[in-house]
Design an enzyme around this catalytic site. Structure first.
Site, PDB file in Angstrom:
ATOM      1  N   THR A  90      47.589  37.506  51.391  1.00  0.00           N
ATOM      2  CA  THR A  90      46.731  36.319  51.315  1.00  0.00           C
ATOM      3  C   THR A  90      46.762  35.744  49.904  1.00  0.00           C
ATOM      4  O   THR A  90      47.409  36.281  49.005  1.00  0.00           O
ATOM      5  CB  THR A  90      45.296  36.682  51.719  1.00  0.00           C
ATOM      6  OG1 THR A  90      44.824  37.736  50.859  1.00  0.00           O
ATOM      7  CG2 THR A  90      45.246  37.156  53.161  1.00  0.00           C
ATOM      8  N   TYR A  91      46.017  34.679  49.709  1.00  0.00           N
ATOM      9  CA  TYR A  91      46.052  33.918  48.458  1.00  0.00           C
ATOM     10  C   TYR A  91      45.747  34.813  47.255  1.00  0.00           C
ATOM     11  O   TYR A  91      44.747  35.546  47.253  1.00  0.00           O
ATOM     12  CB  TYR A  91      45.039  32.767  48.531  1.00  0.00           C
ATOM     13  CG  TYR A  91      45.088  31.833  47.354  1.00  0.00           C
ATOM     14  CD1 TYR A  91      46.147  30.934  47.212  1.00  0.00           C
ATOM     15  CD2 TYR A  91      44.100  31.853  46.382  1.00  0.00           C
ATOM     16  CE1 TYR A  91      46.211  30.066  46.130  1.00  0.00           C
ATOM     17  CE2 TYR A  91      44.150  30.989  45.300  1.00  0.00           C
ATOM     18  CZ  TYR A  91      45.215  30.100  45.178  1.00  0.00           C
ATOM     19  OH  TYR A  91      45.274  29.258  44.102  1.00  0.00           O
ATOM     20  N   PRO A  92      46.606  34.774  46.238  1.00  0.00           N
ATOM     21  CA  PRO A  92      46.460  35.734  45.137  1.00  0.00           C
ATOM     22  C   PRO A  92      45.392  35.404  44.101  1.00  0.00           C
ATOM     23  O   PRO A  92      44.752  36.317  43.558  1.00  0.00           O
ATOM     24  CB  PRO A  92      47.852  35.718  44.489  1.00  0.00           C
ATOM     25  CG  PRO A  92      48.410  34.367  44.807  1.00  0.00           C
ATOM     26  CD  PRO A  92      47.840  33.987  46.147  1.00  0.00           C
ATOM     27  N   ARG A  93      45.174  34.152  43.803  1.00  0.00           N
ATOM     28  CA  ARG A  93      44.307  33.790  42.675  1.00  0.00           C
ATOM     29  C   ARG A  93      42.837  33.764  43.109  1.00  0.00           C
ATOM     30  O   ARG A  93      42.234  32.709  43.262  1.00  0.00           O
ATOM     31  CB  ARG A  93      44.729  32.450  42.088  1.00  0.00           C
ATOM     32  CG  ARG A  93      46.096  32.489  41.422  1.00  0.00           C
ATOM     33  CD  ARG A  93      46.596  31.102  41.074  1.00  0.00           C
ATOM     34  NE  ARG A  93      47.838  31.141  40.311  1.00  0.00           N
ATOM     35  CZ  ARG A  93      49.045  31.315  40.816  1.00  0.00           C
ATOM     36  NH1 ARG A  93      49.173  31.469  42.145  1.00  0.00           N
ATOM     37  NH2 ARG A  93      50.115  31.339  40.055  1.00  0.00           N
TER      38      ARG A  93
ATOM     39  N   HIS B 198      37.935  31.929  47.662  1.00  0.00           N
ATOM     40  CA  HIS B 198      38.906  32.678  48.458  1.00  0.00           C
ATOM     41  C   HIS B 198      38.426  34.119  48.586  1.00  0.00           C
ATOM     42  O   HIS B 198      37.792  34.664  47.690  1.00  0.00           O
ATOM     43  CB  HIS B 198      40.302  32.653  47.798  1.00  0.00           C
ATOM     44  CG  HIS B 198      40.831  31.275  47.577  1.00  0.00           C
ATOM     45  ND1 HIS B 198      41.445  30.545  48.573  1.00  0.00           N
ATOM     46  CD2 HIS B 198      40.824  30.477  46.472  1.00  0.00           C
ATOM     47  CE1 HIS B 198      41.806  29.362  48.097  1.00  0.00           C
ATOM     48  NE2 HIS B 198      41.440  29.296  46.821  1.00  0.00           N
TER      49      HIS B 198
END
Length: 562
Positions: A164-167, A216
């Protein structure tokens, strides 16, 4: 049986006095200025003197001596001869005491251990899921990756739809993800070779928290693991993916439970403590241990040693005592793991509660900050044993020395974040924000005081080209020539030396290095005023103590013609 708690301690002291005996004994202590609690604290807590208390023939004189003995026990130190002299001094001759009382006093004098053991089950909660920073820290500690490398590998996995989205700065999932979590855990476990055949659980409630999810959710693997050929991934990307997958399995696994034993031991008035653990259920740590076993050069986590069976009030023999000297060690240098943690919490305690962002940077920018500091020469990576340390360069120390303190503080970042939030909410005009920054800079420039000696702070380190033939000092290259660094020594080889100018040459670092080392240097392309041609020859340094002179030696030339 009556129990008495000694003051300021959790230790329980047991005596054989009945309620009536206790009341009588307390009353008999009063005339001698000895309280029951003081008597218990100084005497019963350390040793066994119950036979003295229970001897019906104890007179007031002996009671006074024993009471004072209890109060002064720490000063006496428990030596039997000292106790006998003490009793003699207070009118209770040791030789006149009964055998039972003598035995009691001998027991009082003996150095013994008293043990209090507390046993209880403790629970080690599973770790939370990864946000970017915690993943970068573990990847640095376990895999040796820099923060930027971890971010790059994770970004690639995200683009391949494997993560999934890293940041993200969140370590939890939203409630709408709970239903699909068991299936994701099953798929993830199937993709990890070390998890095959291990007991797995999926306690979704441990990782679900809507209030702690920001833009996120936490970093987790995706269901695409099922249809992907992970063997085709680059080695480093696969290592990061395994780390993310492991954390998911650990975060939803059973807790780690163990029996914790804490022992307090007293000897001659000094108290010592020890702790031990006995694992009852490994839980999530079984997965972690299996993963570490697959790593190369991974150091296993240390466990507290188990302690033997002990009971409250047990007396142990004194096997030995020693004084061990040691030295404190200075704080360790930062690694990327520890520096990322420090950046995350920098100034946290000083920032206001309503600060939108605390620490230095964001999960998305911290890796870039470190890489920029390295690229610009302010940070240096140096390997020490198995770890890579981050050290400040000479320029970094110099910059911090001259930089105004206000610009070094994380509070400035917090204040600007707060102002930007006001702009976002329409409570502050952008022009006013920039005007505030301009005013701050004008104040800093107007009030800044030059620090003495700063002209030397940013001077580049000078490379030593050789040793001075006069004093043995270091000779370095400066703009106009090569000079000895010792004050008072005037040795110099000037680049615009007339002798070299006539030869249409200038002394280079290589030439000067050879001259200082061997006294001579082979030089090619020297110009002849007579013929107008060039030739090769050996230049010899001829220093007379006042000037550095040069001459030619054609017998040492290597090839070439005059």
């Amino acid at each position: 049986m009556k129990r008495y708690n000694t003051p300021h301690r959790s230790r329980v002291v047991k005596t054989r006095l009945s309620e009536d005996e206790y009341a009588d004994f307390t009353a008999r202590l009063a005339p001698y200025g000895i309280s029951q609690s003081e008597f218990l604290r100084q005497a019963i807590r350390r040793t066994t003197i119950r036979p003295v208390i229970h001897v019906s023939a104890v007179n007031d004189e002996l009671l006074s001596a024993v009471g004072k003995l209890a109060a002064e026990y720490g000063r006496i130190g428990g030596n039997l001869n000292q106790i006998a002299r003490y009793l003699n001094e207070y009118g209770a001759p040791y030789n006149a005491l009964s055998g039972e009382v003598r035995a009691a006093i001998a027991d009082l004098a003996a150095l013994k251990y008293e043990v209090l053991q507390k046993v209880g089950d403790a629970v080690g909660k599973p770790p939370a899921l990864y946000d970017l920073t915690t993943l970068q820290r573990d990847a640095n500690r376990l895999l040796g990756f820099t923060a930027q490398q971890t971010l790059d590998y994770l970004q690639s996995l995200y683009e391949k739809k494997l993560c999934t989205y890293p940041r993200t700065d969140s370590r939890y999932l939203t409630s709408d993800m709970a239903a699909g979590l068991p299936e994701l855990v099953r798929l993830t476990a199937g993709a990890l070779p070390f998890a095959v055949g291990m007991e797995l659980a999926c306690n979704a409630a441990q990782v679900i928290n809507d209030k702690k999810v920001t833009d996120h959710h936490a970093v987790i693997p995706t269901r695409n693991l099922q249809d992907s050929d992970l063997s085709g991934l680059p080695v480093d990307e696969k290592a990061v993916l395994e780390l993310v997958a492991l954390r998911l399995l650990c975060a939803v696994a059973q807790p780690y439970t163990f029996a914790e034993t804490a022992v307090s031991v007293e000897c001659a008035g000094a108290e010592f403590t020890a702790k031990g653990k006995t694992v009852k259920r490994p839980g999530w740590r079984a997965l972690d241990a299996a993963y570490r076993a697959e790593l190369k050069n991974a150091e296993p986590e240390t466990e507290d040693k188990a302690l033997p069976e002990l009971t409250e009030g047990q007396t142990l023999p004194l096997s030995g005592a020693a004084v061990k000297e040691g030295k404190t060690t200075p704080p360790k240098h930062f690694t990327e793991d520890t520096l990322l943690s420090a950046m995350e919490t920098a100034g946290k305690d000083d920032m206001p509660e309503d600060a939108e962002r605390k620490g230095l940077g964001t999960p998305a920018t911290r890796a870039g900050i470190l890489e920029k500091l390295v690229a610009t020469g302010f940070l240096e990576r140096k390997k020490s044993k198995k770890t890579v340390q981050l050290l400040p360069s000479h320029d970094a120390v110099s910059l911090i020395t001259v930089l105004p303190e206000q610009l070094q503080s994380p509070l400035l970042t917090a204040e600007w974040e707060y102002r930007l939030g006001e702009i976002e909410r329409g409570e502050l005009a952008p022009e006013d924000f920039m005007a505030g920054i301009s005013a701050m800079l004008q104040e800093l420039v107007g009030t800044y005081q030059v620090i003495k000696g700063t002209e030397y702070l940013f001077a580049p380190p000078r490379e030593v080209v050789g040793k001075c033939p006069r004093c043995g000092g270091d000779v370095v290259e400066l703009q106009k020539g090569f000079f000895c660094q010792n004050e008072g020594c005037k040795f110099a080889i000037w680049k615009n030396n007339k002798w070299w100018e006539l030869k249409h040459k200038q002394p280079t670092k290589a030439i000067v290095t050879a001259l200082l080392k061997d006294g001579r240097a082979h030089v090619s392309g020297l110009y002849s005023e007579k013929t107008g041609k060039t030739y090769d020859a050996t230049v010899v340094l001829d220093d007379d103590g006042k000037y550095a002179n040069f001459k030619l030696d054609f017998n040492q030339q290597k090839g070439g013609k005059r």
